[in-house]
Design an enzyme around this catalytic site. Sequence first.
Site, PDB file in Angstrom:
ATOM      1  N   TYR A 120       0.798  -1.235   0.000  1.00  0.00           N
ATOM      2  CA  TYR A 120       0.000   0.000   0.000  1.00  0.00           C
ATOM      3  C   TYR A 120       0.828   1.282   0.000  1.00  0.00           C
ATOM      4  O   TYR A 120       0.337   2.329   0.366  1.00  0.00           O
ATOM      5  CB  TYR A 120      -0.961  -0.008   1.188  1.00  0.00           C
ATOM      6  CG  TYR A 120      -1.842  -1.225   1.215  1.00  0.00           C
ATOM      7  CD1 TYR A 120      -2.538  -1.620   0.068  1.00  0.00           C
ATOM      8  CD2 TYR A 120      -1.967  -2.006   2.354  1.00  0.00           C
ATOM      9  CE1 TYR A 120      -3.334  -2.754   0.079  1.00  0.00           C
ATOM     10  CE2 TYR A 120      -2.768  -3.128   2.373  1.00  0.00           C
ATOM     11  CZ  TYR A 120      -3.445  -3.503   1.228  1.00  0.00           C
ATOM     12  OH  TYR A 120      -4.233  -4.625   1.236  1.00  0.00           O
ATOM     13  N   SER A 172      -3.975  -6.087   8.109  1.00  0.00           N
ATOM     14  CA  SER A 172      -4.636  -6.560   6.903  1.00  0.00           C
ATOM     15  C   SER A 172      -3.640  -7.351   6.033  1.00  0.00           C
ATOM     16  O   SER A 172      -3.033  -8.292   6.524  1.00  0.00           O
ATOM     17  CB  SER A 172      -5.243  -5.371   6.156  1.00  0.00           C
ATOM     18  OG  SER A 172      -6.147  -5.799   5.166  1.00  0.00           O
ATOM     19  N   TYR A 173      -3.447  -6.984   4.758  1.00  0.00           N
ATOM     20  CA  TYR A 173      -2.489  -7.723   3.937  1.00  0.00           C
ATOM     21  C   TYR A 173      -1.082  -7.628   4.518  1.00  0.00           C
ATOM     22  O   TYR A 173      -0.279  -8.552   4.380  1.00  0.00           O
ATOM     23  CB  TYR A 173      -2.494  -7.184   2.501  1.00  0.00           C
ATOM     24  CG  TYR A 173      -1.705  -8.052   1.541  1.00  0.00           C
ATOM     25  CD1 TYR A 173      -2.345  -9.036   0.798  1.00  0.00           C
ATOM     26  CD2 TYR A 173      -0.331  -7.900   1.388  1.00  0.00           C
ATOM     27  CE1 TYR A 173      -1.638  -9.846  -0.079  1.00  0.00           C
ATOM     28  CE2 TYR A 173       0.388  -8.697   0.515  1.00  0.00           C
ATOM     29  CZ  TYR A 173      -0.265  -9.677  -0.218  1.00  0.00           C
ATOM     30  OH  TYR A 173       0.451 -10.491  -1.080  1.00  0.00           O
ATOM     31  N   TRP A 229     -11.429  -3.627  -2.202  1.00  0.00           N
ATOM     32  CA  TRP A 229      -9.977  -3.838  -2.199  1.00  0.00           C
ATOM     33  C   TRP A 229      -9.411  -3.527  -3.584  1.00  0.00           C
ATOM     34  O   TRP A 229      -8.371  -2.880  -3.711  1.00  0.00           O
ATOM     35  CB  TRP A 229      -9.688  -5.281  -1.798  1.00  0.00           C
ATOM     36  CG  TRP A 229      -8.260  -5.556  -1.408  1.00  0.00           C
ATOM     37  CD1 TRP A 229      -7.321  -4.655  -0.988  1.00  0.00           C
ATOM     38  CD2 TRP A 229      -7.617  -6.833  -1.410  1.00  0.00           C
ATOM     39  NE1 TRP A 229      -6.123  -5.299  -0.721  1.00  0.00           N
ATOM     40  CE2 TRP A 229      -6.288  -6.633  -0.973  1.00  0.00           C
ATOM     41  CE3 TRP A 229      -8.034  -8.114  -1.718  1.00  0.00           C
ATOM     42  CZ2 TRP A 229      -5.383  -7.686  -0.845  1.00  0.00           C
ATOM     43  CZ3 TRP A 229      -7.126  -9.169  -1.577  1.00  0.00           C
ATOM     44  CH2 TRP A 229      -5.820  -8.950  -1.153  1.00  0.00           C
ATOM     45  N   ASP A 288     -14.538  -6.319  12.710  1.00  0.00           N
ATOM     46  CA  ASP A 288     -13.655  -6.439  11.546  1.00  0.00           C
ATOM     47  C   ASP A 288     -14.018  -7.681  10.757  1.00  0.00           C
ATOM     48  O   ASP A 288     -14.257  -8.751  11.333  1.00  0.00           O
ATOM     49  CB  ASP A 288     -12.201  -6.511  12.005  1.00  0.00           C
ATOM     50  CG  ASP A 288     -11.247  -6.720  10.857  1.00  0.00           C
ATOM     51  OD1 ASP A 288     -11.416  -6.045   9.827  1.00  0.00           O
ATOM     52  OD2 ASP A 288     -10.342  -7.568  10.971  1.00  0.00           O
ATOM     53  N   HIS A 333     -12.647  -2.837  10.037  1.00  0.00           N
ATOM     54  CA  HIS A 333     -11.491  -2.779   9.152  1.00  0.00           C
ATOM     55  C   HIS A 333     -11.275  -1.354   8.648  1.00  0.00           C
ATOM     56  O   HIS A 333     -12.134  -0.777   7.984  1.00  0.00           O
ATOM     57  CB  HIS A 333     -11.677  -3.730   7.974  1.00  0.00           C
ATOM     58  CG  HIS A 333     -10.392  -4.262   7.440  1.00  0.00           C
ATOM     59  ND1 HIS A 333      -9.672  -5.227   8.091  1.00  0.00           N
ATOM     60  CD2 HIS A 333      -9.679  -3.976   6.324  1.00  0.00           C
ATOM     61  CE1 HIS A 333      -8.587  -5.507   7.410  1.00  0.00           C
ATOM     62  NE2 HIS A 333      -8.564  -4.757   6.323  1.00  0.00           N
TER      63      HIS A 333
END
Length: 570
Positions: free
Chosen positions: A43, A117-118, A165, A259, A293
Site C-alpha cells: 500500500y 490486513s495484507y 480492495w 472487523d 477494518h
Amino acid sequence: MSTTFQLHDNVEITMRDGIVLTACVWLPQGEGPWPVLLQRTPYRKEDAFGTQYISGMDFMAALRRGYAIVVQDTRGRFGSDGDFLPFVHEGDDGEDTLAWLHEQGFCNGQITMFGASYVGATQVLLAARNPDGLVAISPHLTTARHGETWTYRSGAIELGFLLLWIIESLGPEDLRRRLSDLPPDAVQSGKRLLALMQQDPASAFERLPLLDHDMAALAPYAVDWFNDHNAASASGNLEHLEQLAVCDVPMLVSCGWNDLFVEGSIELFETVRRRRDRADDVKDRLIIGPWSHGNPSDWQGDFWLGNNASTSALWDEQLHFFDAAREGRAPETPMVRYFRQGSNSWHAAPDWPLPGSVRKTLFLGETTLWADPCESCWQRSYRADPGHPVPTVGGANFLPGLLQGRNSGLKDQSAIERRDDVLIFTSSPLEEPLEVTGLVEATLKVSSSAPGTDWTARLCVVDPTGRSIGLVDGIIRTAGNDEQHAINLKLGHVSYLFRPGERIRLQIASSNFPRFDRNPQTGTSSTTTPAERFAVAENTIYGGGALGSALHLTIVPASFPTVDGLGSAA
C-alpha cells in the site's frame, strides 16, 4: 537536547530471482546495531495512514525506544519491481528480506514484524516458514488463511470487501503497471471499469455478471477469487495453519469484533495458543477491540464506545511485546484482553476460549426464543429473491470503504426487520445481566424450493424502547433440498453484555448484500450468471421438539476483571 534520526529512502533489496524491492529505512540516534521493526506493504511505504495509523504503530516512539524501522514495498507494488500476485511471493520475499537485514550493520539480528490486513498476511506467511532471526510478529486485523476467512465465508464470497480492495487499493497501481503489456482493448476496458467503480461503488456491487472480461482485465486475480468451486472448497483448506501450529514465532494477535477478518484472527490465535500445554508457558497474546477494518476509532456503527475504545495506544502494546520476545520471555500482560460491548469495558482473561464459559441454547418458537424446547411443531416460510436482496446493515464488513467504515459495527436493524423476507425470533426481557463472549452459532431445520440457496443469521439486542441493534452475523451457502434437513450456521464471535430489560433477537434471511455475493438460486455460478437467470425460492424454517431449530450462545457466568485499556503494559 535534540535527537537526530536518519532516513534512508528507496533502499534496494535484491530477491533470489533478481527482482529488486525498495524500502525506507529509519535509524535511531547513535551507532547501533538495533533491533528492527519490519513492515512489508503493498500500500506504498511512504503512506503514513497505512504504515502507522491503521497498523497501530508510532514511528517516533519506536525510534526513541531504540528500534530501527524498515518499510518495504512488496513485489509489484509502487517502488518495487516484479508482478504483484496476492499472497504468492510473500514467503520467499520475506525470507530474502530477512537475509538482507542480517547482513546490514544497523541490524542486531533481532527482527520483528508489524502491520494490518495484507501487511499482517505478509507476517503470517513468513512465520509459517519459521525463519531464523524472526523474533516475533504482531499481525493486526488479519487472518491465517486467505481463502476461508479472507475471500470466502462458508461458501459465499466476500463481495463488498473484494471489490473495494480492488477499487481503493489494488486496482489503480496494478493497472498502471500493466498497461504496456495489455492489448489496447483491454487497456480501455480496464480503465473504464475502474473509473466507473470508483465513481459509484454501489453500482459496482450490482453489476452482473460479476466476473467478465473487463473485470479480468482490471484484476486478473479476481478470476480465482470469484470462483464458485474455490468458494465451496475453501473451508476445508487449512492452508498454512499446520505450519503455524509448529513454528516458534511468538505472536501478538490483535483484531476487532467488527472487523471482517475477526474469525480468521481468532483462528490464528487459537492455532498458535495450542503450541503450549500450560497457559503460563504461552508467549502469545490476544487483544480483541471493538474495531472494524480501517476504522480503529472509538466510534463504531451507531455508537460512541468511550475514550479507551480506539487503537491509539496499540503501539505501546506492540513495542512491549517485542521487548519481551527479544529477551526470550513472556510479556507481563494477561494472555487475553477484550473489549466488551454493551458495557464498553476492557477485560483481562488468563486464556482463550475464556475459562469457565458455557454454551447456552435458546430454542426457536414460531416468533420467540425460549430456554426450553417448544412442544408444538411449527414452520415459517418466506420468498428469497436475489433480485431484491436483504441489504447489508452493520456487522463485520468493509462498507462503504476503508476510509469510512460507516456501515460496519453495531447498527439499527429497524428497516431490515420490516422486510417480509427477514424472520425474527425474540426472547422475553432478561431479568439478569448476561455476558455473551465467544462463538455464536445456530442449528436450523430448513428446506428450500431452489437447487441452491443461502441462509443468513444475525444476533441482535433489543433495548427497552424496542430498538434492535445487530451484533454479529453469518452466512452459509447450501445445495438446495426440498426435504427438511439440518444446517449449522456459524454467526461468528462477539462480546456483548445484555442488561436487564433487554431482549435477545435472532434474524433469519437468505441474503446479506453487498457484503456477500448474491446466490442465483438456480444451481449456477454466482459470479457468471446474469440477472435474468436469477430465481425466487420458497425457503422454510422449522421448529418444535427437542431437535428443533436453536440459537447457541457462548456465555460467561462471572465477568473477568476490568482493565483500563491498552497502553498500560510498558
